[in-house]
Design an enzyme around this catalytic site. Structure first.
Site, PDB file in Angstrom:
ATOM      1  N   HIS A  12       0.833  -1.213   0.000  1.00  0.00           N
ATOM      2  CA  HIS A  12       0.000   0.000   0.000  1.00  0.00           C
ATOM      3  C   HIS A  12       0.875   1.274   0.000  1.00  0.00           C
ATOM      4  CE1 HIS A  12      -0.195  -0.711   4.641  1.00  0.00           C
ATOM      5  NE2 HIS A  12       0.761   0.156   4.386  1.00  0.00           N
ATOM      6  N   HIS A  59      -1.503   5.369   9.319  1.00  0.00           N
ATOM      7  CA  HIS A  59      -0.169   5.959   9.472  1.00  0.00           C
ATOM      8  C   HIS A  59      -0.254   7.376  10.028  1.00  0.00           C
ATOM      9  CE1 HIS A  59      -0.078   2.957   6.230  1.00  0.00           C
ATOM     10  NE2 HIS A  59       1.184   2.778   6.457  1.00  0.00           N
ATOM     11  N   HIS A 193      10.849  -3.430   4.101  1.00  0.00           N
ATOM     12  CA  HIS A 193      11.300  -2.055   3.923  1.00  0.00           C
ATOM     13  C   HIS A 193      11.600  -1.407   5.264  1.00  0.00           C
ATOM     14  CE1 HIS A 193       6.949  -1.413   4.592  1.00  0.00           C
ATOM     15  NE2 HIS A 193       7.068  -0.112   4.597  1.00  0.00           N
ATOM     16  N   GLU A 240       4.813  -4.764   8.789  1.00  0.00           N
ATOM     17  CA  GLU A 240       3.437  -4.779   8.256  1.00  0.00           C
ATOM     18  C   GLU A 240       3.044  -6.138   7.679  1.00  0.00           C
ATOM     19  OE1 GLU A 240       3.188  -0.078   6.851  1.00  0.00           O
ATOM     20  OE2 GLU A 240       3.517  -1.624   5.352  1.00  0.00           O
TER      21      GLU A 240
END
Lengths: 281, 133
Positions: A12, A59, A193, A240
């Site tokens: 996403h 976020h 990441h 995530e």
């Protein structure tokens, strides 16, 4: 009775949203990544779901750090997207299904998953980028959407194992709904990441591919990893990946792979796509 | 009393955003959260120092904020997702921020990312079943 038609995993990443807004899908940097979503779109058109449950993390749009729910579910008629300061185009609002949402919340809470229920919920890139990846070619969203937010921002986080168990509870919750609804579940985020610190830019392709295979045949492997281990391998934001296990838990033990795609790099990330169906329908 | 130690404390170059960090960075992140609104971004751009004073930052946090010192802000409790609300509207990409964390040029940071794909096709073929567009 409502039934789960399958599950999809997807990144996403905000950069994907910017690329879609800019119409950059055929540029060399993006072409292979976006082309890998065409089979997903075809599958979605074929199974024609009524409802999408989108598992994602906020976020810092809907939830500030004053209150951080570990698991939160939208229980609203509509969900609005809004400016989150990242320069993303604000997308059209999403219709929900409140009866279904409250049924899910009640069933999950009865199964000892103490959900936070949200009657107002802004949805950020974690939710809108997957929706746009699947359905931006249509004039309006073809499904009602249920946001299911998992805290992956402020530790202590829930565990990979707990996410898999939430998925299993979610399957029971969906399948105990009396109306005939076809439900698809999106597990979003990842893959490896790290955006922050001197280790920013960390990507582990081998670990990502191990996660992809684990999701298909052996989700217990990923579920057995500690958060510290996942952070070490996949990076701080790569944690995530635990949200993919919510989707996987909602499917049967045996699944058929409809589509499997991996691309790197997308912004700072490895990006994986899986479309899975239950082996026995 | 003291803050609990964690396994992840020893991962090099990594600042896991936990209770201890979130507590130390709370005012700073509250300021960064305000950048969800264009009028707040404009107000900050007009007078960074005056805007910082509205949020009770420490002197070190205020200095790092005004100087776009991303690594300093991270070490002083900024969450990376909230930090992006400062960086992106001011014209920095996530790769610019990553390069700043490492003290290298953005071009080199991007090249390091691109290098991750070097033997991708071979890896995917070895495992099998991947879509190849």
């Amino acid at each position: 009775m409502a039934r789960i038609v399958g599950g999809v995993t997807t990144s996403h990443i905000p950069a994907i949203g910017l690329a879609m807004a800019g119409g950059n899908e055929n540029e060399p940097y993006w072409k292979r990544f976006f082309a890998g979503y065409e089979p997903v779109k075809e599958w979605l058109a074929k199974v024609d779901p009524d409802i999408a449950i989108v598992v994602y993390n906020d976020h810092g749009l809907n939830f500030f750090l004053d209150k951080v729910p570990t698991f939160a579910i939208g229980c609203a008629d509509h969900y609005e997207n809004a400016d989150e300061g990242w320069g993303l185009q604000t997308l059209a609002s999403f219709d929900g299904d409140v009866e279904f949402s409250w049924h899910l919340a009640e069933s999950l809470i009865n199964q000892d998953f103490d959900m936070t229920t949200c009657q107002e919920m802004l949805v950020d890139h974690g939710f809108i980028v997957p929706m746009a990846l699947m359905w931006r070619h249509l004039p309006e969203w073809p499904v009602q959407a249920i946001p299911l937010a998992v805290n992956t921002v402020q530790h202590p986080l829930t565990s990979a194992r707990r996410c898999l168990a939430l998925g299993k509870a979610l399957q029971k919750a969906v399948e105990s709904y009396p109306d005939d609804k076809k439900v698809v579940i999106f597990g979003t985020g990842g893959m490896s990441h790290q955006l922050q610190g001197e280790r920013a830019g960390h990507i582990d392709v081998d670990f990502d591919l191990q996660c992809m295979e684990s999701l298909i045949t052996d989700p217990e492997w990923l579920a057995g990893l500690s958060n510290s281990h996942i952070i070490e391998k996949a990076g701080t934001e790569g944690i995530e990946i635990i949200m993919w296990l919510v989707m996987r838990g909602a499917l049967q033990a045996n699944v058929n792979v409809v589509h499997k795609h991996y691309h790197v790099p997308v912004s700072n990330c490895g990006a994986g796509v899986l479309v899975l169906e239950n082996a026995e329908n | 009393m003291s803050w609990k130690k964690h396994d992840y404390d020893d991962i090099p170059g990594t600042y896991v955003f936990d209770g201890e960090t979130s507590h130390s960075g709370y005012a700073l992140n509250k300021l960064l959260f305000s950048f969800n609104h264009e009028e707040s971004r404009q107000e900050f751009a007009g007078d960074p120092s005056a805007y910082a004073d509205k949020f009770a930052l420490s002197d070190a946090q205020k200095k790092a904020l005004i100087e776009d010192d991303f690594l300093g802000l991270l070490r002083l409790g900024a969450n990376i997702y909230f930090l992006a609300k400062l960086a992106v509207p001011r014209g920095f990409t996530i790769q610019d921020a990553g390069a700043a964390f490492q003290g290298i040029e953005t071009e080199d940071f991007r090249a390091n990312l691109t290098a991750k794909a070097d033997d991708l096709e071979a890896k995917l073929e070895k495992i099998g079943g991947y879509w190849h567009g």
